[in-house]
Design a protein around this motif. Structure first.
Motif, PDB file in Angstrom:
ATOM      1  N   ARG A 163       0.818  -1.219   0.000  1.00 31.39           N
ATOM      2  CA  ARG A 163       0.000   0.000   0.000  1.00 31.39           C
ATOM      3  C   ARG A 163       0.842   1.255   0.000  1.00 31.39           C
ATOM      4  O   ARG A 163       0.558   2.212  -0.720  1.00 31.39           O
ATOM      5  N   LYS A 164       1.869   1.280   0.833  1.00 30.04           N
ATOM      6  CA  LYS A 164       2.686   2.489   0.956  1.00 30.04           C
ATOM      7  C   LYS A 164       3.338   2.844  -0.376  1.00 30.04           C
ATOM      8  O   LYS A 164       3.360   4.014  -0.762  1.00 30.04           O
ATOM      9  N   TYR A 176       2.267   2.122  -3.398  1.00 34.14           N
ATOM     10  CA  TYR A 176       1.226   2.587  -4.313  1.00 34.14           C
ATOM     11  C   TYR A 176       0.789   4.012  -4.002  1.00 34.14           C
ATOM     12  O   TYR A 176       0.784   4.884  -4.867  1.00 34.14           O
ATOM     13  N   TRP A 177       0.429   4.264  -2.734  1.00 33.25           N
ATOM     14  CA  TRP A 177      -0.127   5.569  -2.382  1.00 33.25           C
ATOM     15  C   TRP A 177       0.927   6.669  -2.373  1.00 33.25           C
ATOM     16  O   TRP A 177       0.617   7.821  -2.714  1.00 33.25           O
ATOM     17  N   TYR A 187       1.350   7.691  -5.995  1.00 34.20           N
ATOM     18  CA  TYR A 187       0.263   8.548  -6.459  1.00 34.20           C
ATOM     19  C   TYR A 187       0.269   9.916  -5.790  1.00 34.20           C
ATOM     20  O   TYR A 187      -0.112  10.907  -6.415  1.00 34.20           O
ATOM     21  N   LEU A 188       0.707  10.011  -4.545  1.00 32.46           N
ATOM     22  CA  LEU A 188       0.823  11.304  -3.891  1.00 32.46           C
ATOM     23  C   LEU A 188       1.804  12.203  -4.639  1.00 32.46           C
ATOM     24  O   LEU A 188       1.472  13.346  -4.990  1.00 32.46           O
ATOM     25  N   CYS A 240       2.088   3.960 -13.902  1.00 34.88           N
ATOM     26  CA  CYS A 240       0.825   3.980 -13.154  1.00 34.88           C
ATOM     27  C   CYS A 240       0.096   2.648 -13.292  1.00 34.88           C
ATOM     28  O   CYS A 240      -0.395   2.096 -12.306  1.00 34.88           O
ATOM     29  N   THR A 275      -0.353  -0.213 -10.222  1.00 33.86           N
ATOM     30  CA  THR A 275      -1.729  -0.592  -9.892  1.00 33.86           C
ATOM     31  C   THR A 275      -1.919  -2.102 -10.025  1.00 33.86           C
ATOM     32  O   THR A 275      -2.534  -2.736  -9.153  1.00 33.86           O
ATOM     33  N   ARG A 329      -0.244  -3.689  -7.154  1.00 33.24           N
ATOM     34  CA  ARG A 329      -1.037  -3.490  -5.938  1.00 33.24           C
ATOM     35  C   ARG A 329      -2.184  -4.497  -5.884  1.00 33.24           C
ATOM     36  O   ARG A 329      -2.493  -5.059  -4.831  1.00 33.24           O
ATOM     37  N   LEU A 372      -7.666  -1.336  -3.487  1.00 31.54           N
ATOM     38  CA  LEU A 372      -6.443  -0.538  -3.375  1.00 31.54           C
ATOM     39  C   LEU A 372      -6.148  -0.150  -1.926  1.00 31.54           C
ATOM     40  O   LEU A 372      -4.994   0.019  -1.546  1.00 31.54           O
ATOM     41  N   ILE A 373      -7.185  -0.009  -1.116  1.00 26.21           N
ATOM     42  CA  ILE A 373      -7.020   0.375   0.287  1.00 26.21           C
ATOM     43  C   ILE A 373      -6.745  -0.831   1.178  1.00 26.21           C
ATOM     44  O   ILE A 373      -6.046  -0.724   2.175  1.00 26.21           O
TER      45      ILE A 373
END
Length: 118
Positions: A20-21, A23-24, A27-28, A64, A68, A71, A99-100
């Motif tokens: 998760r880290k 991926y996010w 995107y951040l 991207c 994804t 993930r 995704l979460i």
């Protein structure tokens, strides 16, 4: 920033798992860069900035997709689940949930748990 660079280096890797880290954070930083490009264009109204933004989007699309898919692999789903948002409303809800969601704590068919691999 290291997470962003790590994803860029693995831009064509669709086979492993991404936590998760990773991926996010990717995107951040991606959203920050796109915000700066958009804000700069609104401020300066320069065609050069518009071309830079278009080029950036064209270059970042493959990383991207790759992060994804990785993930989705982390939660035990096939990369083809990237197309689930095609289903109106419920598809986006399911996609966001995947995704979460925390990744599989043990190895799965896509590889070892990325949290335990150094």
């Amino acid at each position: 920033m290291n997470w962003y660079i790590q994803v860029i280096k693995r831009a064509i890797n669709f086979e492993d798992r991404a936590r998760r880290k990773e991926y996010w954070m990717f995107y951040l930083f991606n959203m920050i860069i796109l915000f700066v490009i958009g804000f700069s264009f609104q401020l300066l109204q320069s065609e050069l900035i518009l071309e830079i933004g278009g080029t950036y989007i064209a270059l970042i699309i493959l990383p991207c997709w790759a992060v994804t898919v990785r993930r989705l692999h982390d939660v035990g789903k096939s990369g083809w689940f990237i197309f689930i948002p095609i289903v109106p409303l419920i598809g986006w809800i399911i996609f966001l949930y995947l995704l979460i969601k925390n990744g599989d704590p043990s190895d799965n068919r896509f590889g070892p748990n990325p949290k335990t691999v150094s």
